[in-house]
Write an enzyme that holds these catalytic residues in place. Sequence first.
Site, PDB file in Angstrom:
ATOM      1  N   LYS A   1      20.278   6.246 -13.906  1.00 28.52           N
ATOM      2  CA  LYS A   1      21.333   5.863 -14.854  1.00 28.52           C
ATOM      3  C   LYS A   1      22.367   4.971 -14.161  1.00 28.52           C
ATOM      4  CE  LYS A   1      20.470   9.987 -17.568  1.00 28.52           C
ATOM      5  NZ  LYS A   1      20.764  11.414 -17.790  1.00 28.52           N
TER       6      LYS A   1
ATOM      7  N   GLN B   1      25.455  15.839 -16.347  1.00 28.88           N
ATOM      8  CA  GLN B   1      24.012  16.027 -16.194  1.00 28.88           C
ATOM      9  C   GLN B   1      23.680  17.519 -16.339  1.00 28.88           C
ATOM     10  OE1 GLN B   1      21.701  13.471 -15.863  1.00 28.88           O
ATOM     11  NE2 GLN B   1      20.204  15.089 -16.167  1.00 28.88           N
TER      12      GLN B   1
ATOM     13  N   ASP C   1      26.598  11.017 -24.682  1.00 25.14           N
ATOM     14  CA  ASP C   1      25.374  11.770 -24.969  1.00 25.14           C
ATOM     15  C   ASP C   1      25.315  12.187 -26.436  1.00 25.14           C
ATOM     16  OD1 ASP C   1      23.626  11.901 -22.804  1.00 25.14           O
ATOM     17  OD2 ASP C   1      24.883  13.364 -21.755  1.00 25.14           O
TER      18      ASP C   1
END
Length: 321
Positions: A53, A97, A120
């Site tokens: 990422k 994460q 997200d």
Amino acid sequence: MTAKILDGIKIRDAMFAELKDEVAILSSAGIRPGLAAVLVGENPASQLYVKSKIAACEQLGMGSGLITPPASVGTADMLAIVEDLNRDNDTDGILIQLPLPAQVDTKRVLEAVDPAKDVDGFHPVNLGRLVSGRPGLVACTPAGCMEILRRNGIALEGANAVVLGRSDIVGKPMALLLMHANATVTICHSKTRDLPELVRGADIVVAAMGKAGFVEADWIKPGAAVIDVGTNRVTELSEAERLFRNLPERLEKFKAKGNALAGDVHPDAVNVAGALTPVPGGVGPMTITMLMSNTVKASRMRRAKAVPRAIASAGPGSGGR
Ligand code: NAP
């Protein structure tokens, strides 16, 4: 008939090129979209995901930051990290994460993220916006599936869509996105009866169950579009033989390597479907792409409303409502 292959890598490359232009325009106006990742502990899979990422941010000219609390971190410390990032004007997207260690209250941490930086799309505020069809940040994987359908011109209005799986991060948002695109949506789960019959009536099938090759080719309506979200690591030879019975090359590769990736849809569906995402190379590359797109979108929504866009319509950040 062989299905058109819906190539996620090709779409990722096209979107990366668009996002790069968009980032350049924003940067020239003094706004450099930035993503901050919080990576707890030393989980190798999580480290790999975060690394890719951050590499994507660098490739697009975006800013990135990495915060790495130890595996022993508590909820209070995680909340303090999130608060700092919420306040930091250069941070447009916050990525926590997952999974977090057991002692951390994951829900509380995710809900502490400023909804404007929730790239997200997990925050209840963004889920509420999705339910009510208002603009917001949408979970990356389902947003990526919509981008695949849209960029391949697959008609959704009035189509019968069956979503297999009802998780908060894939199945549920996917069903909502399809419904907002005027498909007629059926959501299936482990208690659904007559799954094969329901799938046989579908013009669009989205499989997100986590069961390798579960959806048989003869469940698929001829000509249907199949989006296979499943990402399953197959290690048993008998399973590989069932999945790759008509793909000798993939079976040989499995034998050499000892494992293979497979979707939730049996690969033989390629002979029945009208269009189909491969595994790997279909939905997988879209998830990181939509994370980048969401970060640029978050940047634009929060601090760059007046900057002209790179592309007049269907530009980056349009991967959801
Ligand atoms: P999840 O949270 O485990 O949800 C699985 C869903 O499938 C549940 O709703 C479950 O029903 C349903 N299900 C399980 N067995 C079923 C059966 N026999 N018949 C019908 N429905 C069944 O999984 P997820 O996080 O949504 O992920 C799904 C798959 O997508 C996994 O393979 C995952 O690795 C993959 N994935 C890929 C990406 C990507 O970037 N490509 C991103 C995210 C996820 P119940 O609700 O009744 O238990």
